[in-house]
Design an enzyme around this catalytic site. Structure first.
Site, PDB file in Angstrom:
ATOM      1  N   HIS A   1     -16.084   4.370  11.606  1.00 17.45           N
ATOM      2  CA  HIS A   1     -16.555   5.403  10.683  1.00 17.45           C
ATOM      3  C   HIS A   1     -18.056   5.547  10.859  1.00 17.45           C
ATOM      4  O   HIS A   1     -18.780   4.557  10.899  1.00 17.45           O
ATOM      5  CB  HIS A   1     -16.230   5.039   9.235  1.00 17.45           C
ATOM      6  CG  HIS A   1     -16.316   6.206   8.311  1.00 17.45           C
ATOM      7  ND1 HIS A   1     -17.515   6.773   7.941  1.00 17.45           N
ATOM      8  CD2 HIS A   1     -15.357   6.945   7.698  1.00 17.45           C
ATOM      9  CE1 HIS A   1     -17.280   7.792   7.138  1.00 17.45           C
ATOM     10  NE2 HIS A   1     -15.973   7.929   6.983  1.00 17.45           N
TER      11      HIS A   1
ATOM     12  N   ARG B   1     -15.072  11.961  14.345  1.00 16.68           N
ATOM     13  CA  ARG B   1     -15.770  10.719  14.032  1.00 16.68           C
ATOM     14  C   ARG B   1     -16.292   9.989  15.262  1.00 16.68           C
ATOM     15  O   ARG B   1     -17.362   9.383  15.206  1.00 16.68           O
ATOM     16  CB  ARG B   1     -14.830   9.791  13.246  1.00 16.68           C
ATOM     17  CG  ARG B   1     -14.600  10.283  11.835  1.00 16.68           C
ATOM     18  CD  ARG B   1     -13.581   9.451  11.112  1.00 16.68           C
ATOM     19  NE  ARG B   1     -13.452   9.900   9.734  1.00 16.68           N
ATOM     20  CZ  ARG B   1     -12.568   9.406   8.877  1.00 16.68           C
ATOM     21  NH1 ARG B   1     -11.740   8.467   9.265  1.00 16.68           N
ATOM     22  NH2 ARG B   1     -12.508   9.862   7.643  1.00 16.68           N
TER      23      ARG B   1
ATOM     24  N   GLY C   1      -9.343  11.538   1.091  1.00 12.98           N
ATOM     25  CA  GLY C   1      -8.255  12.347   0.573  1.00 12.98           C
ATOM     26  C   GLY C   1      -7.075  12.407   1.520  1.00 12.98           C
ATOM     27  O   GLY C   1      -6.891  11.548   2.373  1.00 12.98           O
TER      28      GLY C   1
ATOM     29  N   ARG D   1      -8.012   9.230  15.335  1.00 15.06           N
ATOM     30  CA  ARG D   1      -7.392   9.770  14.121  1.00 15.06           C
ATOM     31  C   ARG D   1      -8.225  10.897  13.525  1.00 15.06           C
ATOM     32  O   ARG D   1      -9.429  10.750  13.312  1.00 15.06           O
ATOM     33  CB  ARG D   1      -7.255   8.659  13.072  1.00 15.06           C
ATOM     34  CG  ARG D   1      -6.718   9.124  11.725  1.00 15.06           C
ATOM     35  CD  ARG D   1      -6.625   7.964  10.763  1.00 15.06           C
ATOM     36  NE  ARG D   1      -7.918   7.477  10.354  1.00 15.06           N
ATOM     37  CZ  ARG D   1      -8.540   7.823   9.213  1.00 15.06           C
ATOM     38  NH1 ARG D   1      -7.990   8.705   8.397  1.00 15.06           N
ATOM     39  NH2 ARG D   1      -9.700   7.300   8.907  1.00 15.06           N
TER      40      ARG D   1
ATOM     41  N   GLU E   1      -0.789   2.056   9.090  1.00 16.54           N
ATOM     42  CA  GLU E   1      -1.849   1.735  10.036  1.00 16.54           C
ATOM     43  C   GLU E   1      -1.473   0.655  11.042  1.00 16.54           C
ATOM     44  O   GLU E   1      -2.094   0.554  12.101  1.00 16.54           O
ATOM     45  CB  GLU E   1      -3.118   1.310   9.279  1.00 16.54           C
ATOM     46  CG  GLU E   1      -4.355   1.259  10.149  1.00 16.54           C
ATOM     47  CD  GLU E   1      -5.617   0.872   9.389  1.00 16.54           C
ATOM     48  OE1 GLU E   1      -6.656   0.668  10.047  1.00 16.54           O
ATOM     49  OE2 GLU E   1      -5.565   0.778   8.142  1.00 16.54           O
TER      50      GLU E   1
ATOM     51  N   SER F   1      -4.406   9.694   7.642  1.00  8.06           N
ATOM     52  CA  SER F   1      -3.881   8.325   7.579  1.00  8.06           C
ATOM     53  C   SER F   1      -2.967   8.096   6.372  1.00  8.06           C
ATOM     54  O   SER F   1      -1.856   7.575   6.520  1.00  8.06           O
ATOM     55  CB  SER F   1      -5.031   7.318   7.574  1.00  8.06           C
ATOM     56  OG  SER F   1      -5.997   7.665   6.610  1.00  8.06           O
TER      57      SER F   1
ATOM     58  N   HIS G   1     -13.404   1.229  11.170  1.00  7.25           N
ATOM     59  CA  HIS G   1     -12.807   1.914  10.026  1.00  7.25           C
ATOM     60  C   HIS G   1     -11.289   2.017  10.089  1.00  7.25           C
ATOM     61  O   HIS G   1     -10.632   1.963   9.060  1.00  7.25           O
ATOM     62  CB  HIS G   1     -13.409   3.315   9.918  1.00  7.25           C
ATOM     63  CG  HIS G   1     -12.952   4.095   8.730  1.00  7.25           C
ATOM     64  ND1 HIS G   1     -13.107   3.641   7.438  1.00  7.25           N
ATOM     65  CD2 HIS G   1     -12.338   5.297   8.635  1.00  7.25           C
ATOM     66  CE1 HIS G   1     -12.622   4.541   6.599  1.00  7.25           C
ATOM     67  NE2 HIS G   1     -12.129   5.546   7.295  1.00  7.25           N
TER      68      HIS G   1
ATOM     69  N   GLU H   1     -13.298  18.103   6.076  1.00  6.07           N
ATOM     70  CA  GLU H   1     -13.852  16.940   6.754  1.00  6.07           C
ATOM     71  C   GLU H   1     -13.934  17.211   8.251  1.00  6.07           C
ATOM     72  O   GLU H   1     -13.395  18.199   8.749  1.00  6.07           O
ATOM     73  CB  GLU H   1     -13.003  15.695   6.466  1.00  6.07           C
ATOM     74  CG  GLU H   1     -13.063  15.267   5.001  1.00  6.07           C
ATOM     75  CD  GLU H   1     -12.307  13.981   4.725  1.00  6.07           C
ATOM     76  OE1 GLU H   1     -11.538  13.534   5.604  1.00  6.07           O
ATOM     77  OE2 GLU H   1     -12.483  13.410   3.641  1.00  6.07           O
TER      78      GLU H   1
ATOM     79  N   GLY I   1       0.816  -1.203   0.000  1.00  6.90           N
ATOM     80  CA  GLY I   1       0.000   0.000   0.000  1.00  6.90           C
ATOM     81  C   GLY I   1       0.850   1.253   0.000  1.00  6.90           C
ATOM     82  O   GLY I   1       2.028   1.239  -0.394  1.00  6.90           O
TER      83      GLY I   1
ATOM     84  N   TRP J   1      -8.784   1.567  -1.099  1.00  2.18           N
ATOM     85  CA  TRP J   1     -10.170   1.762  -0.653  1.00  2.18           C
ATOM     86  C   TRP J   1     -10.429   3.175  -0.126  1.00  2.18           C
ATOM     87  O   TRP J   1     -11.577   3.536   0.143  1.00  2.18           O
ATOM     88  CB  TRP J   1     -10.507   0.757   0.456  1.00  2.18           C
ATOM     89  CG  TRP J   1     -10.666  -0.644  -0.018  1.00  2.18           C
ATOM     90  CD1 TRP J   1      -9.850  -1.333  -0.884  1.00  2.18           C
ATOM     91  CD2 TRP J   1     -11.703  -1.561   0.344  1.00  2.18           C
ATOM     92  NE1 TRP J   1     -10.310  -2.610  -1.056  1.00  2.18           N
ATOM     93  CE2 TRP J   1     -11.443  -2.786  -0.314  1.00  2.18           C
ATOM     94  CE3 TRP J   1     -12.818  -1.467   1.180  1.00  2.18           C
ATOM     95  CZ2 TRP J   1     -12.264  -3.902  -0.176  1.00  2.18           C
ATOM     96  CZ3 TRP J   1     -13.619  -2.586   1.331  1.00  2.18           C
ATOM     97  CH2 TRP J   1     -13.344  -3.779   0.655  1.00  2.18           C
TER      98      TRP J   1
END
Length: 528
Positions: A238, A285, A46, A381, A370, A386, A346, A114, A11, A42
């Site tokens: 999430h 969140r 952003g 977070r 992660e 991330s 999440h 966000e 990743g 996934w």
């Protein structure tokens, strides 16, 4: 296979490290499945960076610290935030087509906002940022002659000093043993330095936005080898995962709320977030997830509504083309009607303890992304930090390896994997049964709202399953499913252990038995 540097995970963190190392070293990158199957691809939302006029590093740092409930390491937060603009520039040079303001892609970067952010600072590729980043990194890695990409290698355990043909107790890491999905053979991959970039542990839970392979492999392997693990109780949920009985784990990005989406109780029609927090739908969140959870439990709902249909249809389609098309295929037109959503696991905020260079406790072992507890996220977070952590720590680990290469000796002879005393399994049902049981009791007992009694029930079940799975592991040849089951149980134990240790509510850890927040913010550090 022997190389200079071995990276487990393909990743953002793993490929960033690989590209930074490949000018000097031979690098092997192992992927658990296909090269683009990890969590990076996934990621919808952003990458956070200070780019808007009037925004400052100090503001981004403060937002991160507030979201993290005071448990962040400020020096690490400063390191990551201050390196964000340079990370965005490097991605642009790799060809990531970030959205822009002007016509024909000639304007300034389009920034969205966000939850938890005081400014617009999220650069994105519509609502499929992670996929665009993954494609660009993979393209560059495939083109580099010093990078070998090996898919379908499921890592079993770290190869350490105790696996040397001449046994040593030094704790040095020399690579990993991994089973090939195609052949079932166990391969030994060795290197002077190893980087774990294996992602999180989302699949420990029944409902998760994480991909199928997010089973805490790197965390469990590092723990078994002797590395410290910290803050595993901070599991981010999430707030808005699509509620659909056929299509599971489809995330509705936080940016939908950032661009005006409202959370509505479908029974009463009431917009409930302004009653609970001045930031309404843009609260962090953990606040939003608990609010939705409370609405669902109080009124016996299956879901709540996320409604952005009051915004112009062209605006919604333009900002969220992939989500719009996906929902349309399920009979939901988000430009005209609300989206049914529920919280889902999440992000894993805790993990393997690392320093600012990605160094773990074990000589020769680094980690990034992660699977780590770097000090960036604290108890929760902040949205879109991330991927940023992956870029900064992937590069930091690469830089430290390059600077200290003379001290990283080549691997000695390592014993091959021994299958002389095991047989093929004739009881695959054991794996399926235990997998389902772990995910269900973790969801029910170690979820968004916790109690000591629920946590103790989870611990009791883990203890009951540990001997059974250990016996199974010792008797049969390893398979990808068995490896994942073993890691899921180990990860579940670490989460529960940390949660029972924290006698307060802070960030993502909310317990009815200790609802207050302690004056002192302390990490939960587990020592093998």
């Amino acid at each position: 296979m022997t190389s200079d540097v071995l990276i487990v995970g393909s990743g953002a963190a793993g490929l960033t490290a690989a590209l930074n190392l490949a000018e000097r070293f031979r690098v092997t990158v192992l992927a658990k499945g296909a090269l683009d199957e990890g969590s990076t691809a996934w990621a919808q939302g952003g990458i956070a960076a200070v780019l808007e006029p009037g925004d400052t590093f100090e503001s981004h740092i403060d937002d991160t610290m507030i979201a993290g409930a005071g448990l962040n390491d400020r020096a690490i937060v400063e390191l990551v935030v201050e390196n964000a603009p340079a990370s965005i520039e490097r991605l642009q040079r790799l060809g990531v087509p970030f959205a822009t303001e002007g016509p024909n892609g000639n304007g300034a970067l389009h920034l969205t906002r966000e939850g938890g952010h005081s400014h617009r600072r999220i650069v994105h590729v519509d609502d499929a940022t992670g996929w665009a980043v993954q494609e660009a990194l993979l393209k560059a890695a495939r083109a580099h002659p010093n990078i070998t990409l090996v898919p379908d290698q499921v890592a079993i355990d770290l190869a350490t000093s105790r696996h040397e043909q001449r046994y040593s107790g030094a704790g040095r890491v020399w690579g990993v043993y991994a089973v090939d999905r195609g052949t079932g053979a166990v391969n030994l991959h060795t290197a002077n330095a190893t980087i774990l970039a294996t992602g999180g542990a989302g699949r420990t839970y029944l409902f998760s936005t994480a991909p199928r392979g997010a089973t805490g492999d790197g965390i469990a392997m590092a723990w078994r080898a002797g590395a410290r693990v910290a803050n595993m109780e901070f599991m981010q949920f999430h707030p808005t995962c699509l509620y659909n009985l056929e299509v599971k784990n489809f995330l509705i990005t936080e940016a939908v709320r950032g661009e005006g989406g409202r959370l509505i109780n479908p029974r009463t029609g009431h917009r409930f977030m302004p009653d609970l927090d001045l930031r309404a739908e843009l609260a962090p969140r953990d606040v939003v997830a608990r609010a939705i959870d409370a609405e669902i439990k109080r009124d016996g709902l299956d879901y709540v509504h996320l409604d952005i249909s009051h915004m112009p249809a062209e605006f919604v389609r333009g900002h969220f083309p992939n989500i719009h098309d996906k929902l349309l295929g399920l009979g939901i037109d988000m430009t005209r009607e609300p989206i049914p959503v529920v919280p889902a696991q999440h992000y894993t905020c805790g993990g393997i303890m690392v320093d600012r260079h990605g160094l773990t406790d074990l000589p020769g072992l680094y980690a990034a992304g992660e699977c780590t507890q770097s000090g960036l996220h604290g108890a929760n977070r902040l949205a879109s930090n991330s991927l940023l952590e992956c870029f900064v720590f992937g590069e930091a680990a690469a830089d430290h390896i390059a600077a200290h290469w003379d001290s990283l000796s080549p691997p000695p002879p390592i014993r091959p994997w021994d299958e002389s005393r095991v047989a093929d399994s004739d009881e695959e049902v054991v794996i399926k049964q235990n997998w389902t049981e772990i995910r269900r009791f973790m969801w029910n007992y170690v979820g968004i709202v916790r109690t000591t009694k629920r946590l103790e029930r989870a611990r009791t079940r883990i203890r009951m399953m540990t001997d059974e799975i250990a016996d199974y592991y010792g008797s049969f040849r390893v398979t990808p499913d068995l490896i994942e089951l073993r890691n899921l149980l180990q990860t579940a134990e670490l989460i529960v252990h940390c949660a029972l240790h924290r006698h307060e509510s802070r960030g993502l850890h909310y317990t009815l038995d200790y609802p207050a927040t302690s004056p002192e913010a302390e990490d939960t550090i587990l020592i093998p």
